[in-house]
Design a protein around this motif. Structure first.
Motif, PDB file in Angstrom:
ATOM      1  N   MET A 134      98.422 -61.231  64.107  1.00 40.68           N
ATOM      2  CA  MET A 134      98.018 -60.322  63.083  1.00 40.68           C
ATOM      3  C   MET A 134      96.880 -59.828  63.187  1.00 40.68           C
ATOM      4  O   MET A 134      96.543 -58.769  62.758  1.00 40.68           O
ATOM      5  N   ALA A 135      95.802 -60.521  63.910  1.00 40.38           N
ATOM      6  CA  ALA A 135      94.507 -59.700  64.304  1.00 40.38           C
ATOM      7  C   ALA A 135      94.710 -58.647  65.006  1.00 40.38           C
ATOM      8  O   ALA A 135      94.033 -57.733  64.845  1.00 40.38           O
ATOM      9  N   LYS A 136      95.792 -58.517  66.106  1.00 38.22           N
ATOM     10  CA  LYS A 136      96.017 -57.378  66.703  1.00 38.22           C
ATOM     11  C   LYS A 136      96.278 -56.303  66.027  1.00 38.22           C
ATOM     12  O   LYS A 136      96.106 -55.102  66.092  1.00 38.22           O
ATOM     13  N   ASN A 137      97.204 -56.690  64.779  1.00 41.02           N
ATOM     14  CA  ASN A 137      97.908 -55.382  64.236  1.00 41.02           C
ATOM     15  C   ASN A 137      96.717 -54.738  63.173  1.00 41.02           C
ATOM     16  O   ASN A 137      96.508 -53.598  63.066  1.00 41.02           O
ATOM     17  N   GLY A 138      95.374 -55.566  62.870  1.00 41.49           N
ATOM     18  CA  GLY A 138      94.447 -55.237  62.107  1.00 41.49           C
ATOM     19  C   GLY A 138      93.436 -54.323  63.041  1.00 41.49           C
ATOM     20  O   GLY A 138      92.988 -53.208  62.636  1.00 41.49           O
ATOM     21  N   LYS A 139      93.318 -54.783  64.314  1.00 41.42           N
ATOM     22  CA  LYS A 139      92.603 -53.904  65.122  1.00 41.42           C
ATOM     23  C   LYS A 139      93.269 -52.374  65.416  1.00 41.42           C
ATOM     24  O   LYS A 139      92.411 -51.565  65.624  1.00 41.42           O
ATOM     25  N   TRP A 140      94.528 -52.539  65.480  1.00 39.99           N
ATOM     26  CA  TRP A 140      95.302 -51.383  65.727  1.00 39.99           C
ATOM     27  C   TRP A 140      95.174 -50.334  64.729  1.00 39.99           C
ATOM     28  O   TRP A 140      95.084 -49.258  65.010  1.00 39.99           O
ATOM     29  N   LYS A 141      95.203 -50.887  63.543  1.00 43.54           N
ATOM     30  CA  LYS A 141      94.864 -49.913  62.264  1.00 43.54           C
ATOM     31  C   LYS A 141      93.635 -49.275  62.208  1.00 43.54           C
ATOM     32  O   LYS A 141      93.554 -48.259  61.967  1.00 43.54           O
ATOM     33  N   ALA A 142      92.572 -50.224  62.655  1.00 45.04           N
ATOM     34  CA  ALA A 142      91.270 -49.996  62.636  1.00 45.04           C
ATOM     35  C   ALA A 142      90.923 -48.714  63.587  1.00 45.04           C
ATOM     36  O   ALA A 142      90.271 -47.694  63.251  1.00 45.04           O
ATOM     37  N   ALA A 143      91.654 -48.973  64.704  1.00 44.46           N
ATOM     38  CA  ALA A 143      91.675 -48.055  65.621  1.00 44.46           C
ATOM     39  C   ALA A 143      92.079 -46.738  65.498  1.00 44.46           C
ATOM     40  O   ALA A 143      91.416 -45.510  65.612  1.00 44.46           O
ATOM     41  N   ALA A 144      93.253 -46.643  64.726  1.00 39.43           N
ATOM     42  CA  ALA A 144      93.939 -45.380  64.281  1.00 39.43           C
ATOM     43  C   ALA A 144      93.107 -44.805  63.097  1.00 39.43           C
ATOM     44  O   ALA A 144      92.934 -43.511  63.309  1.00 39.43           O
ATOM     45  N   GLN A 145      92.504 -45.710  62.493  1.00 40.10           N
ATOM     46  CA  GLN A 145      91.743 -44.987  61.350  1.00 40.10           C
ATOM     47  C   GLN A 145      90.499 -44.302  61.984  1.00 40.10           C
ATOM     48  O   GLN A 145      90.263 -43.344  61.650  1.00 40.10           O
ATOM     49  N   ARG A 146      89.887 -44.979  62.979  1.00 38.84           N
ATOM     50  CA  ARG A 146      88.683 -44.277  63.451  1.00 38.84           C
ATOM     51  C   ARG A 146      88.946 -43.003  64.248  1.00 38.84           C
ATOM     52  O   ARG A 146      88.334 -42.092  64.272  1.00 38.84           O
ATOM     53  N   ALA A 147      89.984 -43.142  65.028  1.00 40.58           N
ATOM     54  CA  ALA A 147      90.716 -42.076  65.682  1.00 40.58           C
ATOM     55  C   ALA A 147      90.910 -40.823  64.759  1.00 40.58           C
ATOM     56  O   ALA A 147      90.719 -39.657  64.819  1.00 40.58           O
ATOM     57  N   ALA A 148      91.451 -41.224  63.578  1.00 44.52           N
ATOM     58  CA  ALA A 148      91.852 -40.025  62.562  1.00 44.52           C
ATOM     59  C   ALA A 148      90.424 -39.554  61.981  1.00 44.52           C
ATOM     60  O   ALA A 148      90.377 -38.132  61.824  1.00 44.52           O
ATOM     61  N   ARG A 149      89.480 -40.139  61.953  1.00 43.25           N
ATOM     62  CA  ARG A 149      88.184 -39.928  61.116  1.00 43.25           C
ATOM     63  C   ARG A 149      87.644 -38.693  62.294  1.00 43.25           C
ATOM     64  O   ARG A 149      87.287 -37.838  62.047  1.00 43.25           O
ATOM     65  N   ARG A 160      86.779 -34.882  61.790  1.00 45.56           N
ATOM     66  CA  ARG A 160      85.421 -34.308  61.980  1.00 45.56           C
ATOM     67  C   ARG A 160      85.471 -33.211  62.863  1.00 45.56           C
ATOM     68  O   ARG A 160      84.826 -32.129  62.807  1.00 45.56           O
ATOM     69  N   GLU A 161      86.377 -33.398  64.041  1.00 44.97           N
ATOM     70  CA  GLU A 161      86.437 -32.425  65.116  1.00 44.97           C
ATOM     71  C   GLU A 161      87.036 -31.232  64.579  1.00 44.97           C
ATOM     72  O   GLU A 161      86.318 -29.962  64.716  1.00 44.97           O
ATOM     73  N   ALA A 162      88.123 -31.267  63.632  1.00 41.63           N
ATOM     74  CA  ALA A 162      88.685 -30.100  63.121  1.00 41.63           C
ATOM     75  C   ALA A 162      87.770 -29.350  62.052  1.00 41.63           C
ATOM     76  O   ALA A 162      87.505 -28.047  62.155  1.00 41.63           O
ATOM     77  N   ASP A 163      86.933 -30.164  61.323  1.00 46.97           N
ATOM     78  CA  ASP A 163      85.987 -29.365  60.572  1.00 46.97           C
ATOM     79  C   ASP A 163      84.697 -28.607  61.443  1.00 46.97           C
ATOM     80  O   ASP A 163      84.476 -27.643  60.935  1.00 46.97           O
ATOM     81  N   ARG A 164      84.351 -29.336  62.510  1.00 48.29           N
ATOM     82  CA  ARG A 164      83.502 -28.676  63.195  1.00 48.29           C
ATOM     83  C   ARG A 164      83.937 -27.355  63.752  1.00 48.29           C
ATOM     84  O   ARG A 164      83.407 -26.162  63.925  1.00 48.29           O
ATOM     85  N   LEU A 165      85.466 -27.655  64.333  1.00 47.78           N
ATOM     86  CA  LEU A 165      85.825 -26.273  64.883  1.00 47.78           C
ATOM     87  C   LEU A 165      86.036 -25.182  63.779  1.00 47.78           C
ATOM     88  O   LEU A 165      86.008 -23.885  64.165  1.00 47.78           O
ATOM     89  N   LEU A 166      86.359 -25.465  62.677  1.00 46.32           N
ATOM     90  CA  LEU A 166      86.512 -24.669  61.456  1.00 46.32           C
ATOM     91  C   LEU A 166      85.301 -23.945  61.200  1.00 46.32           C
ATOM     92  O   LEU A 166      85.191 -22.651  60.947  1.00 46.32           O
ATOM     93  N   ARG A 167      84.105 -24.752  61.015  1.00 45.80           N
ATOM     94  CA  ARG A 167      82.836 -24.143  60.932  1.00 45.80           C
ATOM     95  C   ARG A 167      82.505 -23.147  61.927  1.00 45.80           C
ATOM     96  O   ARG A 167      81.784 -22.261  61.556  1.00 45.80           O
ATOM     97  N   LEU A 168      82.805 -23.461  63.318  1.00 47.23           N
ATOM     98  CA  LEU A 168      82.093 -22.714  64.252  1.00 47.23           C
ATOM     99  C   LEU A 168      82.941 -21.367  64.138  1.00 47.23           C
ATOM    100  O   LEU A 168      82.544 -20.334  64.461  1.00 47.23           O
ATOM    101  N   ALA A 169      84.294 -21.485  63.646  1.00 53.35           N
ATOM    102  CA  ALA A 169      85.209 -20.146  63.638  1.00 53.35           C
ATOM    103  C   ALA A 169      84.663 -19.267  62.778  1.00 53.35           C
ATOM    104  O   ALA A 169      84.697 -17.993  62.827  1.00 53.35           O
ATOM    105  N   LYS A 170      84.059 -19.998  61.584  1.00 54.42           N
ATOM    106  CA  LYS A 170      83.693 -19.258  60.366  1.00 54.42           C
ATOM    107  C   LYS A 170      82.388 -18.575  60.705  1.00 54.42           C
ATOM    108  O   LYS A 170      82.314 -17.270  60.542  1.00 54.42           O
ATOM    109  N   GLN A 171      81.475 -19.003  61.306  1.00 58.63           N
ATOM    110  CA  GLN A 171      80.163 -18.594  61.976  1.00 58.63           C
ATOM    111  C   GLN A 171      80.536 -17.406  62.887  1.00 58.63           C
ATOM    112  O   GLN A 171      79.796 -16.446  62.934  1.00 58.63           O
ATOM    113  N   ARG A 172      81.689 -17.452  63.712  1.00 59.47           N
ATOM    114  CA  ARG A 172      81.914 -16.564  64.727  1.00 59.47           C
ATOM    115  C   ARG A 172      82.129 -15.257  63.849  1.00 59.47           C
ATOM    116  O   ARG A 172      81.882 -14.057  64.345  1.00 59.47           O
TER     117      ARG A 172
END
Length: 74
Positions: A1-16, A20-32
């Motif tokens: 069960m611990a592996k399942n929790g680690k997998w979910k946490a890793a997926a959440q970190r990757a999603a966050r 963040r990267e998508a927001d950064r790219l959007l801000r950069l595009a707006k500035q340009r």
């Protein structure tokens, strides 16, 4: 069960991180877009179109007046 929790946490970190990267790219595009002067070019184009339409309207009024005077002479 611990592996399942680690997998979910890793997926959440990757999603966050992806969000963040998508927001950064959007801000950069707006500035340009803003720095490239797109807004200023659009504003100038609209002003020019307005002047052209105003001149065309003035010419139409003058032509109508001339036609009215000519018709009154007859």
């Amino acid at each position: 069960m611990a592996k399942n929790g680690k997998w979910k946490a890793a997926a959440q970190r990757a999603a966050r991180a992806a969000a963040r990267e998508a927001d950064r790219l959007l801000r950069l595009a707006k500035q340009r877009v803003e720095s490239s002067g797109a807004k200023q070019r659009l504003k100038r184009a609209l002003q020019k179109a307005g002047r052209v339409l105003k001149a065309a309207g003035t010419a139409a009024v003058k032509a109508g007046i001339a036609a009215g005077k000519e018709a009154a002479k007859r």
